[in-house]
Design an enzyme around this catalytic site. Structure first.
Site, PDB file in Angstrom:
ATOM      1  NE  ARG A 172       0.496 -26.598   1.139  1.00 67.08           N
ATOM      2  CZ  ARG A 172       0.709 -26.971  -0.124  1.00 67.08           C
ATOM      3  NH1 ARG A 172      -0.055 -27.880  -0.662  1.00 67.08           N
ATOM      4  NH2 ARG A 172       1.659 -26.432  -0.826  1.00 67.08           N
ATOM      5  CD  GLN A 204       3.275 -25.319  13.919  1.00 67.92           C
ATOM      6  OE1 GLN A 204       4.255 -25.773  13.372  1.00 67.92           O
ATOM      7  NE2 GLN A 204       2.139 -25.998  13.983  1.00 67.92           N
ATOM      8  CD  GLU A 241      16.471 -36.727  21.941  1.00 67.79           C
ATOM      9  OE1 GLU A 241      15.385 -36.122  21.908  1.00 67.79           O
ATOM     10  OE2 GLU A 241      17.470 -36.292  22.546  1.00 67.79           O
ATOM     11  CB  VAL A 296      -0.961  -0.011   1.224  1.00 68.97           C
ATOM     12  CG1 VAL A 296      -1.669   1.330   1.388  1.00 68.97           C
ATOM     13  CG2 VAL A 296      -1.985  -1.136   1.072  1.00 68.97           C
ATOM     14  CG  HIS A 325      -4.580 -23.533  13.079  1.00 70.92           C
ATOM     15  ND1 HIS A 325      -5.041 -24.825  13.184  1.00 70.92           N
ATOM     16  CD2 HIS A 325      -4.762 -23.161  11.783  1.00 70.92           C
ATOM     17  CE1 HIS A 325      -5.510 -25.218  12.004  1.00 70.92           C
ATOM     18  NE2 HIS A 325      -5.339 -24.233  11.136  1.00 70.92           N
ATOM     19  NE  ARG A 331      -7.030 -23.461   3.525  1.00 71.24           N
ATOM     20  CZ  ARG A 331      -5.766 -23.038   3.577  1.00 71.24           C
ATOM     21  NH1 ARG A 331      -5.204 -22.434   2.556  1.00 71.24           N
ATOM     22  NH2 ARG A 331      -5.050 -23.224   4.668  1.00 71.24           N
ATOM     23  CG  ASP A 362       3.031 -24.537   4.424  1.00 67.62           C
ATOM     24  OD1 ASP A 362       2.976 -24.552   5.661  1.00 67.62           O
ATOM     25  OD2 ASP A 362       2.030 -24.677   3.693  1.00 67.62           O
ATOM     26  NE  ARG A 370       1.017 -38.034  28.707  1.00 61.99           N
ATOM     27  CZ  ARG A 370       1.200 -39.181  29.367  1.00 61.99           C
ATOM     28  NH1 ARG A 370       1.648 -40.251  28.733  1.00 61.99           N
ATOM     29  NH2 ARG A 370       0.948 -39.256  30.671  1.00 61.99           N
ATOM     30  N   GLY A 424      17.362 -29.718  19.310  1.00 64.70           N
ATOM     31  CA  GLY A 424      18.131 -30.924  19.631  1.00 64.70           C
ATOM     32  C   GLY A 424      17.248 -32.165  19.672  1.00 64.70           C
TER      33      GLY A 424
HETATM   34  O1  F6P Z   1      -0.350 -23.699   4.122  1.00 65.50           O
HETATM   35  C1  F6P Z   1      -0.242 -23.176   5.403  1.00 65.50           C
HETATM   36  C2  F6P Z   1      -0.836 -24.104   6.412  1.00 65.50           C
HETATM   37  O2  F6P Z   1      -0.699 -23.546   7.703  1.00 65.50           O
HETATM   38  C3  F6P Z   1      -0.257 -25.521   6.410  1.00 65.50           C
HETATM   39  O3  F6P Z   1       0.975 -25.604   7.067  1.00 65.50           O
HETATM   40  C4  F6P Z   1      -1.383 -26.276   7.042  1.00 65.50           C
HETATM   41  O4  F6P Z   1      -1.406 -27.609   6.619  1.00 65.50           O
HETATM   42  C5  F6P Z   1      -2.615 -25.566   6.554  1.00 65.50           C
HETATM   43  O5  F6P Z   1      -2.209 -24.269   6.179  1.00 65.50           O
HETATM   44  C6  F6P Z   1      -3.725 -25.479   7.568  1.00 65.50           C
HETATM   45  O6  F6P Z   1      -4.830 -24.964   6.926  1.00 65.50           O
HETATM   46  P1  F6P Z   1      -6.226 -24.728   7.655  1.00 65.50           P
HETATM   47  O7  F6P Z   1      -6.034 -23.582   8.599  1.00 65.50           O
HETATM   48  O8  F6P Z   1      -7.158 -24.390   6.539  1.00 65.50           O
HETATM   49  O9  F6P Z   1      -6.545 -25.979   8.377  1.00 65.50           O
END
Ligand code: F6P
Length: 308
Positions: A157, A240, A173, A9, A238, A57, A113, A232, A171
């Site tokens: 993905r 991440q 394993e 922008v 998400h 999407r 990704d 475990r 680190g």
């Molecule tokens: O493509 C990014 C991503 O975060 C992938 O790592 C993951 O598989 C996917 O999107 C998750 O998508 P959604 O939030 O639609 O489940």
């Protein structure tokens, strides 16, 4: 992504262009969810995760009717060029769209990704991998306190970059990624080896797209074959994809957003602006989705060597 939106922008306005935002990606384009943007619309967003433009999407955009509606909306709003912010799905969609409709466009790689050709890093990857590192470090405290085996699934993905680099940084394993085929026997063998030498903490970082079926499958196989162990499963999910972006992501997004506008202005179109060895490189849309940058061979060998 917000840092990239801000850069696009502000660069466009700097060059005295009119700039419009499209909410919810291709879906919003089809529905005409389009608005003119001013400099203040992107104030105070560089440090915010997510995207002020939202995302979606879009199934409709994969159809002829959907693409036609999208093109008609662009005409209706007098839009003369597009800047696409997204990942694999965005650029695949663009390739189909531009086979049918003419419109100058450039792009910016926005995905955690790191699965696009034409850039060493994608926007969001650094933040995501650091979030994974932070989470795995914390999980490791419990693993050590209880002598547990932990299977930790990270996103990516079909690409293993988040798993590979978070696993090395913590680190781990073992690290299971789609780019390195491993069978369950090898995984079990490594746990068994550690148990015999009284090394009871065993962290396995698994990419969600790994050939063995992701974290849940790996966890279930270990439970079945080594029921005596305290195992475990933790799927980071998400977490991440959110949070304040790292310095590296903010600067990358700023540089690539700026570069994508400059490419569009200079007439270098249907390209994604990426960064290779610190330099801006524009790669045609049809090439960016052809695969991922290969994982260096030394790193694959290193996983084994450094596991100790
Ligand atoms: O493509 C990014 C991503 O975060 C992938 O790592 C993951 O598989 C996917 O999107 C998750 O998508 P959604 O939030 O639609 O489940």
């Amino acid at each position: 992504m917000n840092a990239a939106i801000r850069a696009v922008v502000r660069t466009a306005l700097y060059h005295k262009l009119e700039i419009f935002g499209i909410r919810r990606g291709y879906q919003g384009l089809i529905e005409g969810d389009i608005f003119q943007m001013k400099s203040q619309d992107v104030s105070g967003i560089i440090q915010r995760g997510g995207t002020i433009l939202k995302t979606a999407r879009s199934k409709a955009f994969t159809t002829d009717d959907g693409m036609k509606s999208a093109y008609m909306q662009l005409q209706k709003h007098g839009i003369e060029g597009l800047i696409l912010l997204g990942g694999d799905g965005t650029f695949r969609g663009a390739n189909h769209f531009f086979e049918k409709y003419q419109m100058p466009a450039t792009g910016v790689p926005c995905t955690i990704d790191k699965d696009l050709i034409g850039t060493d890093f994608t926007i969001g990857y650094d933040t995501a991998v650091n979030t994974a590192v932070d989470a795995i470090d914390k999980i490791k405290d419990t693993a050590e306190a209880h002598n547990r085996v932990f299977v930790i699934e990270v996103m990516g993905r079909d690409a293993g970059y988040i798993a590979l680099n978070s696993g090395i940084a913590c680190g781990a394993e073992d690290i299971l990624i789609p780019e390195k085929i491993e069978n369950m026997d090898e995984v079990i063998c490594k746990i068994d080896f550690d148990e015999h030498r009284q090394k009871f903490v065993h962290i396995i970082v698994v990419a969600e797209g790994d050939e063995l079926g992701g974290g849940k499958m790996v966890y279930e196989s270990i439970m079945k074959r080594m029921p005596e162990l305290d195992v475990r499963l933790c799927i980071l999910g998400h977490i991440q994809r959110g949070g304040a972006p790292s310095q590296a992501d903010r600067v990358l997004a700023s540089r690539l957003g700026h570069a994508a506008v400059n490419a569009l202005i200079s007439g270098e179109t249907q390209v994604m602006s990426g960064m290779i060895n610190g330099v801006i490189v524009n790669t045609p849309f049809h090439q960016v989705v052809k695969g991922t940058t290969p994982i260096p061979g030394d790193m694959v060998e290193m996983i084994k060597a450094l596991a100790g």
